[in-house]
Design a protein around this motif. Structure first.
Motif, PDB file in Angstrom:
ATOM      1  N   MET A 160       0.799  -1.183   0.000  1.00 24.45           N
ATOM      2  CA  MET A 160       0.000   0.000   0.000  1.00 24.45           C
ATOM      3  C   MET A 160       0.852   1.262   0.000  1.00 24.45           C
ATOM      4  O   MET A 160       0.399   2.297   0.442  1.00 24.45           O
ATOM      5  CB  MET A 160      -0.911   0.004   1.213  1.00 24.45           C
ATOM      6  N   LYS A 161       2.041   1.198  -0.473  1.00 24.34           N
ATOM      7  CA  LYS A 161       2.913   2.362  -0.512  1.00 24.34           C
ATOM      8  C   LYS A 161       2.397   3.432  -1.473  1.00 24.34           C
ATOM      9  O   LYS A 161       2.580   4.608  -1.252  1.00 24.34           O
ATOM     10  CB  LYS A 161       4.312   1.948  -0.953  1.00 24.34           C
ATOM     11  N   GLY A 162       1.719   3.034  -2.561  1.00 23.86           N
ATOM     12  CA  GLY A 162       1.270   3.990  -3.570  1.00 23.86           C
ATOM     13  C   GLY A 162       0.074   4.822  -3.157  1.00 23.86           C
ATOM     14  O   GLY A 162      -0.300   5.754  -3.840  1.00 23.86           O
ATOM     15  N   GLU A 163      -0.532   4.527  -2.014  1.00 24.92           N
ATOM     16  CA  GLU A 163      -1.727   5.249  -1.590  1.00 24.92           C
ATOM     17  C   GLU A 163      -1.436   6.261  -0.504  1.00 24.92           C
ATOM     18  O   GLU A 163      -2.355   6.853   0.051  1.00 24.92           O
ATOM     19  CB  GLU A 163      -2.779   4.259  -1.107  1.00 24.92           C
ATOM     20  N   ARG A 164      -0.225   6.502  -0.164  1.00 18.44           N
ATOM     21  CA  ARG A 164       0.111   7.480   0.866  1.00 18.44           C
ATOM     22  C   ARG A 164      -0.258   8.889   0.420  1.00 18.44           C
ATOM     23  O   ARG A 164      -0.012   9.274  -0.709  1.00 18.44           O
ATOM     24  CB  ARG A 164       1.611   7.446   1.124  1.00 18.44           C
ATOM     25  N   GLY A 165      -0.888   9.664   1.287  1.00 18.14           N
ATOM     26  CA  GLY A 165      -1.205  11.048   0.985  1.00 18.14           C
ATOM     27  C   GLY A 165      -2.589  11.251   0.401  1.00 18.14           C
ATOM     28  O   GLY A 165      -3.016  12.378   0.224  1.00 18.14           O
ATOM     29  N   ASN A 166      -3.306  10.189   0.074  1.00 16.85           N
ATOM     30  CA  ASN A 166      -4.641  10.353  -0.493  1.00 16.85           C
ATOM     31  C   ASN A 166      -5.614  10.959   0.516  1.00 16.85           C
ATOM     32  O   ASN A 166      -6.497  11.727   0.150  1.00 16.85           O
ATOM     33  CB  ASN A 166      -5.187   9.020  -1.004  1.00 16.85           C
ATOM     34  N   MET A 167      -5.494  10.612   1.765  1.00 20.49           N
ATOM     35  CA  MET A 167      -6.370  11.178   2.794  1.00 20.49           C
ATOM     36  C   MET A 167      -6.091  12.670   2.980  1.00 20.49           C
ATOM     37  O   MET A 167      -7.000  13.430   3.264  1.00 20.49           O
ATOM     38  CB  MET A 167      -6.186  10.439   4.122  1.00 20.49           C
ATOM     39  N   LEU A 168      -4.846  13.071   2.813  1.00 21.26           N
ATOM     40  CA  LEU A 168      -4.500  14.482   2.916  1.00 21.26           C
ATOM     41  C   LEU A 168      -5.204  15.286   1.828  1.00 21.26           C
ATOM     42  O   LEU A 168      -5.772  16.348   2.093  1.00 21.26           O
ATOM     43  CB  LEU A 168      -2.979  14.665   2.832  1.00 21.26           C
TER      44      LEU A 168
ATOM     45  N   LEU B  46      -7.974  14.458   0.228  1.00 18.10           N
ATOM     46  CA  LEU B  46      -9.399  14.440   0.550  1.00 18.10           C
ATOM     47  C   LEU B  46      -9.714  15.440   1.656  1.00 18.10           C
ATOM     48  O   LEU B  46     -10.686  16.201   1.575  1.00 18.10           O
ATOM     49  CB  LEU B  46      -9.829  13.035   0.971  1.00 18.10           C
ATOM     50  N   GLY B  47      -8.902  15.476   2.691  1.00 19.57           N
ATOM     51  CA  GLY B  47      -9.108  16.419   3.797  1.00 19.57           C
ATOM     52  C   GLY B  47      -9.011  17.862   3.346  1.00 19.57           C
ATOM     53  O   GLY B  47      -9.831  18.708   3.731  1.00 19.57           O
ATOM     54  N   ILE B  48      -8.021  18.169   2.522  1.00 18.30           N
ATOM     55  CA  ILE B  48      -7.881  19.540   1.995  1.00 18.30           C
ATOM     56  C   ILE B  48      -9.084  19.897   1.129  1.00 18.30           C
ATOM     57  O   ILE B  48      -9.604  21.016   1.194  1.00 18.30           O
ATOM     58  CB  ILE B  48      -6.553  19.682   1.216  1.00 18.30           C
ATOM     59  N   GLY B  49      -9.552  18.939   0.330  1.00 13.99           N
ATOM     60  CA  GLY B  49     -10.729  19.184  -0.515  1.00 13.99           C
ATOM     61  C   GLY B  49     -11.981  19.459   0.297  1.00 13.99           C
ATOM     62  O   GLY B  49     -12.757  20.367  -0.013  1.00 13.99           O
ATOM     63  N   ILE B  50     -12.173  18.704   1.365  1.00 14.34           N
ATOM     64  CA  ILE B  50     -13.347  18.920   2.225  1.00 14.34           C
ATOM     65  C   ILE B  50     -13.266  20.278   2.918  1.00 14.34           C
ATOM     66  O   ILE B  50     -14.251  21.016   2.979  1.00 14.34           O
ATOM     67  CB  ILE B  50     -13.479  17.764   3.243  1.00 14.34           C
ATOM     68  N   TRP B  51     -12.084  20.624   3.435  1.00 15.19           N
ATOM     69  CA  TRP B  51     -11.920  21.933   4.076  1.00 15.19           C
ATOM     70  C   TRP B  51     -12.134  23.076   3.081  1.00 15.19           C
ATOM     71  O   TRP B  51     -12.748  24.099   3.423  1.00 15.19           O
ATOM     72  CB  TRP B  51     -10.551  22.054   4.738  1.00 15.19           C
ATOM     73  N   ALA B  52     -11.653  22.929   1.864  1.00 18.48           N
ATOM     74  CA  ALA B  52     -11.864  23.962   0.841  1.00 18.48           C
ATOM     75  C   ALA B  52     -13.363  24.117   0.536  1.00 18.48           C
ATOM     76  O   ALA B  52     -13.864  25.237   0.409  1.00 18.48           O
ATOM     77  CB  ALA B  52     -11.091  23.613  -0.426  1.00 18.48           C
ATOM     78  N   PHE B  53     -14.067  23.003   0.445  1.00 23.96           N
ATOM     79  CA  PHE B  53     -15.507  23.038   0.186  1.00 23.96           C
ATOM     80  C   PHE B  53     -16.254  23.729   1.330  1.00 23.96           C
ATOM     81  O   PHE B  53     -17.139  24.567   1.097  1.00 23.96           O
ATOM     82  CB  PHE B  53     -16.032  21.606  -0.014  1.00 23.96           C
ATOM     83  N   VAL B  54     -15.895  23.414   2.558  1.00 28.82           N
ATOM     84  CA  VAL B  54     -16.526  24.041   3.722  1.00 28.82           C
ATOM     85  C   VAL B  54     -16.238  25.545   3.731  1.00 28.82           C
ATOM     86  O   VAL B  54     -17.121  26.361   4.029  1.00 28.82           O
ATOM     87  CB  VAL B  54     -16.061  23.356   5.025  1.00 28.82           C
ATOM     88  N   CYS B  55     -15.025  25.936   3.407  1.00 32.86           N
ATOM     89  CA  CYS B  55     -14.669  27.365   3.374  1.00 32.86           C
ATOM     90  C   CYS B  55     -15.465  28.111   2.303  1.00 32.86           C
ATOM     91  O   CYS B  55     -15.923  29.235   2.528  1.00 32.86           O
ATOM     92  CB  CYS B  55     -13.172  27.539   3.156  1.00 32.86           C
ATOM     93  N   VAL B  56     -15.639  27.495   1.140  1.00 36.19           N
ATOM     94  CA  VAL B  56     -16.426  28.118   0.074  1.00 36.19           C
ATOM     95  C   VAL B  56     -17.882  28.260   0.510  1.00 36.19           C
ATOM     96  O   VAL B  56     -18.518  29.294   0.274  1.00 36.19           O
ATOM     97  CB  VAL B  56     -16.304  27.316  -1.245  1.00 36.19           C
ATOM     98  N   LEU B  57     -18.445  27.246   1.147  1.00 36.59           N
ATOM     99  CA  LEU B  57     -19.817  27.330   1.657  1.00 36.59           C
ATOM    100  C   LEU B  57     -19.958  28.432   2.708  1.00 36.59           C
ATOM    101  O   LEU B  57     -20.934  29.186   2.697  1.00 36.59           O
ATOM    102  CB  LEU B  57     -20.249  25.992   2.253  1.00 36.59           C
ATOM    103  N   LEU B  58     -18.991  28.547   3.587  1.00 40.63           N
ATOM    104  CA  LEU B  58     -19.023  29.577   4.619  1.00 40.63           C
ATOM    105  C   LEU B  58     -18.932  30.973   4.000  1.00 40.63           C
ATOM    106  O   LEU B  58     -19.686  31.879   4.373  1.00 40.63           O
ATOM    107  CB  LEU B  58     -17.898  29.358   5.623  1.00 40.63           C
TER     108      LEU B  58
END
Length: 133
Positions: free
Chosen positions: A1-9, A11-23
């Protein structure tokens, strides 16, 4: 699973960006709603003031859009407005009512200068019924 490192980061940045745009959108719409509420109050106030100042003798004699000293309703409304508020159409005396239409351009918060949708035009029309004898 070495190739999947950083995917959660990502996703997290994308969710925070979406929340900021909504706010930011919520804040911008709230500011526009408050500005429109203020414009409605100003239009109501001007319509009531003009209706109170309208000379009964001149109105019932047929001069339905003039105030006691000969000023037009539009001129009086312009005198009572402030800032970048404009008098729109219809404004005057129509069918036994004083009609006042105001419009204003409101800048959207968090929108950069130079964007075509930086300003939103809001409009309000208020009516004041003239007294009947």
């Amino acid at each position: 699973m070495k190739g999947e490192r950083g995917n959660m980061l990502i996703l997290g940045i994308g969710i925070w960006a979406f929340v900021c745009v909504l706010l930011a959108g919520s804040v911008a719409l709230s500011i526009v709603a408050l500005e429109r509420r203020e414009l409605v109050a100003q239009a109501d106030s001007i319509a009531l003031t003009v209706a109170d100042d309208l000379n009964d003798e001149l109105y019932y004699a047929g001069a339905q859009h003039y105030l006691p000293d000969g000023r037009d309703v539009v001129v009086t409304a312009q005198r009572l407005t402030s800032g970048d508020t404009r008098i729109g159409d219809p404004t005057g005396v129509r069918n036994g009512m004083v009609v006042v239409t105001l419009s204003r351009s409101v800048p959207l918060a968090f929108v950069p200068e130079g964007m075509p949708f930086k300003n939103v035009r809001i409009e309000s029309t208020s009516y004041a019924i003239l007294r009947e004898r």
